[in-house]
Design a protein around this motif. Sequence first.
Motif, PDB file in Angstrom:
ATOM      1  N   ARG A  59      -4.800 -19.136 -39.409  1.00  0.00           N
ATOM      2  CA  ARG A  59      -6.257 -19.194 -39.476  1.00  0.00           C
ATOM      3  C   ARG A  59      -6.761 -19.295 -40.911  1.00  0.00           C
ATOM      4  O   ARG A  59      -7.813 -19.855 -41.164  1.00  0.00           O
ATOM      5  N   ARG A  60      -6.016 -18.726 -41.851  1.00  0.00           N
ATOM      6  CA  ARG A  60      -6.424 -18.717 -43.256  1.00  0.00           C
ATOM      7  C   ARG A  60      -5.219 -19.084 -44.131  1.00  0.00           C
ATOM      8  O   ARG A  60      -4.076 -18.777 -43.768  1.00  0.00           O
ATOM      9  N   PRO A  61      -5.456 -19.710 -45.273  1.00  0.00           N
ATOM     10  CA  PRO A  61      -4.351 -20.070 -46.168  1.00  0.00           C
ATOM     11  C   PRO A  61      -3.554 -18.854 -46.655  1.00  0.00           C
ATOM     12  O   PRO A  61      -2.370 -18.980 -46.971  1.00  0.00           O
ATOM     13  N   SER A  62      -4.196 -17.684 -46.686  1.00  0.00           N
ATOM     14  CA  SER A  62      -3.525 -16.478 -47.178  1.00  0.00           C
ATOM     15  C   SER A  62      -2.721 -15.774 -46.086  1.00  0.00           C
ATOM     16  O   SER A  62      -2.065 -14.760 -46.343  1.00  0.00           O
ATOM     17  N   GLN A  63      -2.768 -16.313 -44.865  1.00  0.00           N
ATOM     18  CA  GLN A  63      -2.099 -15.669 -43.733  1.00  0.00           C
ATOM     19  C   GLN A  63      -0.686 -16.210 -43.554  1.00  0.00           C
ATOM     20  O   GLN A  63      -0.398 -17.382 -43.807  1.00  0.00           O
ATOM     21  N   ILE A  64       0.225 -15.325 -43.104  1.00  0.00           N
ATOM     22  CA  ILE A  64       1.588 -15.728 -42.784  1.00  0.00           C
ATOM     23  C   ILE A  64       1.930 -15.201 -41.394  1.00  0.00           C
ATOM     24  O   ILE A  64       1.548 -14.078 -41.034  1.00  0.00           O
ATOM     25  N   VAL A  65       2.590 -16.042 -40.593  1.00  0.00           N
ATOM     26  CA  VAL A  65       2.946 -15.676 -39.218  1.00  0.00           C
ATOM     27  C   VAL A  65       4.453 -15.781 -39.047  1.00  0.00           C
ATOM     28  O   VAL A  65       5.043 -16.837 -39.267  1.00  0.00           O
ATOM     29  N   LEU A  66       5.074 -14.665 -38.649  1.00  0.00           N
ATOM     30  CA  LEU A  66       6.524 -14.619 -38.421  1.00  0.00           C
ATOM     31  C   LEU A  66       6.793 -14.416 -36.937  1.00  0.00           C
ATOM     32  O   LEU A  66       6.251 -13.494 -36.319  1.00  0.00           O
ATOM     33  N   VAL A  67       7.615 -15.269 -36.357  1.00  0.00           N
ATOM     34  CA  VAL A  67       8.067 -15.097 -34.972  1.00  0.00           C
ATOM     35  C   VAL A  67       9.460 -14.495 -35.038  1.00  0.00           C
ATOM     36  O   VAL A  67      10.387 -15.091 -35.582  1.00  0.00           O
ATOM     37  N   MET A  68       9.604 -13.287 -34.487  1.00  0.00           N
ATOM     38  CA  MET A  68      10.867 -12.573 -34.589  1.00  0.00           C
ATOM     39  C   MET A  68      11.808 -12.945 -33.440  1.00  0.00           C
ATOM     40  O   MET A  68      11.394 -13.482 -32.406  1.00  0.00           O
ATOM     41  N   LYS A  69      13.076 -12.645 -33.617  1.00  0.00           N
ATOM     42  CA  LYS A  69      14.086 -12.987 -32.605  1.00  0.00           C
ATOM     43  C   LYS A  69      13.915 -12.154 -31.336  1.00  0.00           C
ATOM     44  O   LYS A  69      14.436 -12.525 -30.279  1.00  0.00           O
ATOM     45  N   ASP A  70      13.219 -11.050 -31.431  1.00  0.00           N
ATOM     46  CA  ASP A  70      12.937 -10.240 -30.232  1.00  0.00           C
ATOM     47  C   ASP A  70      11.625 -10.665 -29.581  1.00  0.00           C
ATOM     48  O   ASP A  70      11.110  -9.980 -28.691  1.00  0.00           O
ATOM     49  N   ASN A  71      11.062 -11.830 -30.056  1.00  0.00           N
ATOM     50  CA  ASN A  71       9.834 -12.437 -29.529  1.00  0.00           C
ATOM     51  C   ASN A  71       8.551 -11.694 -29.894  1.00  0.00           C
ATOM     52  O   ASN A  71       7.475 -12.014 -29.354  1.00  0.00           O
ATOM     53  N   ASN A  72       8.615 -10.754 -30.809  1.00  0.00           N
ATOM     54  CA  ASN A  72       7.391 -10.172 -31.351  1.00  0.00           C
ATOM     55  C   ASN A  72       6.824 -11.110 -32.416  1.00  0.00           C
ATOM     56  O   ASN A  72       7.560 -11.868 -33.053  1.00  0.00           O
ATOM     57  N   ILE A  73       5.510 -11.063 -32.590  1.00  0.00           N
ATOM     58  CA  ILE A  73       4.827 -11.879 -33.596  1.00  0.00           C
ATOM     59  C   ILE A  73       4.287 -10.947 -34.680  1.00  0.00           C
ATOM     60  O   ILE A  73       3.581  -9.976 -34.374  1.00  0.00           O
ATOM     61  N   VAL A  74       4.633 -11.239 -35.927  1.00  0.00           N
ATOM     62  CA  VAL A  74       4.139 -10.446 -37.048  1.00  0.00           C
ATOM     63  C   VAL A  74       3.139 -11.295 -37.829  1.00  0.00           C
ATOM     64  O   VAL A  74       3.455 -12.410 -38.249  1.00  0.00           O
ATOM     65  N   ILE A  75       1.938 -10.761 -37.993  1.00  0.00           N
ATOM     66  CA  ILE A  75       0.909 -11.440 -38.771  1.00  0.00           C
ATOM     67  C   ILE A  75       0.623 -10.598 -40.013  1.00  0.00           C
ATOM     68  O   ILE A  75       0.478  -9.375 -39.927  1.00  0.00           O
ATOM     69  N   GLY A  76       0.557 -11.257 -41.159  1.00  0.00           N
ATOM     70  CA  GLY A  76       0.304 -10.509 -42.385  1.00  0.00           C
ATOM     71  C   GLY A  76      -0.389 -11.354 -43.430  1.00  0.00           C
ATOM     72  O   GLY A  76      -0.661 -12.544 -43.232  1.00  0.00           O
ATOM     73  N   ASN A  77      -0.668 -10.720 -44.540  1.00  0.00           N
ATOM     74  CA  ASN A  77      -1.274 -11.394 -45.674  1.00  0.00           C
ATOM     75  C   ASN A  77      -0.174 -11.663 -46.707  1.00  0.00           C
ATOM     76  O   ASN A  77       0.696 -10.820 -46.935  1.00  0.00           O
ATOM     77  N   LEU A  78      -0.201 -12.842 -47.312  1.00  0.00           N
ATOM     78  CA  LEU A  78       0.840 -13.231 -48.259  1.00  0.00           C
ATOM     79  C   LEU A  78       1.029 -12.207 -49.374  1.00  0.00           C
ATOM     80  O   LEU A  78       2.151 -11.997 -49.843  1.00  0.00           O
ATOM     81  N   SER A  79      -0.050 -11.565 -49.797  1.00  0.00           N
ATOM     82  CA  SER A  79       0.027 -10.640 -50.927  1.00  0.00           C
ATOM     83  C   SER A  79       0.478  -9.231 -50.543  1.00  0.00           C
ATOM     84  O   SER A  79       0.903  -8.460 -51.413  1.00  0.00           O
ATOM     85  N   THR A  80       0.413  -8.880 -49.234  1.00  0.00           N
ATOM     86  CA  THR A  80       0.736  -7.498 -48.841  1.00  0.00           C
ATOM     87  C   THR A  80       1.861  -7.388 -47.808  1.00  0.00           C
ATOM     88  O   THR A  80       2.333  -6.285 -47.537  1.00  0.00           O
ATOM     89  N   ILE A  81       2.290  -8.499 -47.238  1.00  0.00           N
ATOM     90  CA  ILE A  81       3.286  -8.439 -46.155  1.00  0.00           C
ATOM     91  C   ILE A  81       4.598  -7.785 -46.603  1.00  0.00           C
ATOM     92  O   ILE A  81       5.248  -7.066 -45.837  1.00  0.00           O
ATOM     93  N   LYS A  82       4.971  -7.994 -47.853  1.00  0.00           N
ATOM     94  CA  LYS A  82       6.237  -7.442 -48.346  1.00  0.00           C
ATOM     95  C   LYS A  82       6.243  -5.915 -48.303  1.00  0.00           C
ATOM     96  O   LYS A  82       7.255  -5.297 -47.943  1.00  0.00           O
TER      97      LYS A  82
END
Length: 285
Positions: free
Chosen positions: A221-244
């Motif tokens: 939705r936003r350039p600063s957003q990152i979306v990870l699809v995990m192998k257990d089929n959960n979806i992780v949504i985070g911000n590029l600057s804070t996800i770590k």
Amino acid sequence: MRHMAKKKITKKDPKQELSGWIDYKNKTNNNEKRRVSASLTKLQAERRHALLTRLGFIIFFSLCCILALGYYVSPKANVASVQVKGVPELNSKQLVKTAGISPENKVVFCLLKGKKYTEKLSAAFPEIEKVQVGVQKTNHLVLNIKERPVIGYIHEGEGYRKILATGKVGSQVIASDKIDKSKPLFTGYNQKVSLSEDIKVYASLPQHIRDQVKMLSGETRRPSQIVLVMKDNNIVIGNLSTIKSKIRYYDKIKSQLKEPSVIDFEIGAYSRPLTQAEKVKLGLT
């Protein structure tokens, strides 16, 4: 008055004494002559040995030069063939051409150009990290190529390109059956900038988290957003600057989930079950 006793005087023969001194002197001179003669003999032997050694070295060096010159002007000194090892996906003929190796090249000079070949090939093929040059059967050149680590793949056309640890994308499109299934796929990326940023962030995550990622989606939705699809089929949504910093809570949160869910780390941390539409969109059904 007593008469004083006369002191007995022993007479020495001067000739006898002179003869003894002459004999001693002759013996001394003879010994000195023998020592000088022995020293001269030893010195002459050492000089002959040094001369023969130098002569032998000159002859050996001359023979080596003659043999080296004979080899250099013979066809055996030219490159007869080139074998490329370590990069099965890349075109060997294209690699050899890019390196600038031809049958007219001398093998001995090619063996000294590993650094030059590395610079040429890594500039044209980002997946190449280092080139080592070897030789087999006198004049058959071997290029042993070391590839850069692969952190994932991005879909392109009918295949995939490697995503390298440097953040660059590989030069070749490879078939889906040739990719490492344990590495994540990067999908939905239309802009190189967003892809580059997501690669950097993904590469900075802890290894045990990266091992759980199945896919990264560029459809955010936003350039600063990152979306990870995990192998257990959960979806992780985070911000590029804070996800770590926030992703370390993932394992604790997922242990409390009863079904595939969205875990949102953008503001705080909360989770909700995936909708059917989200499952279809991400290919999880």
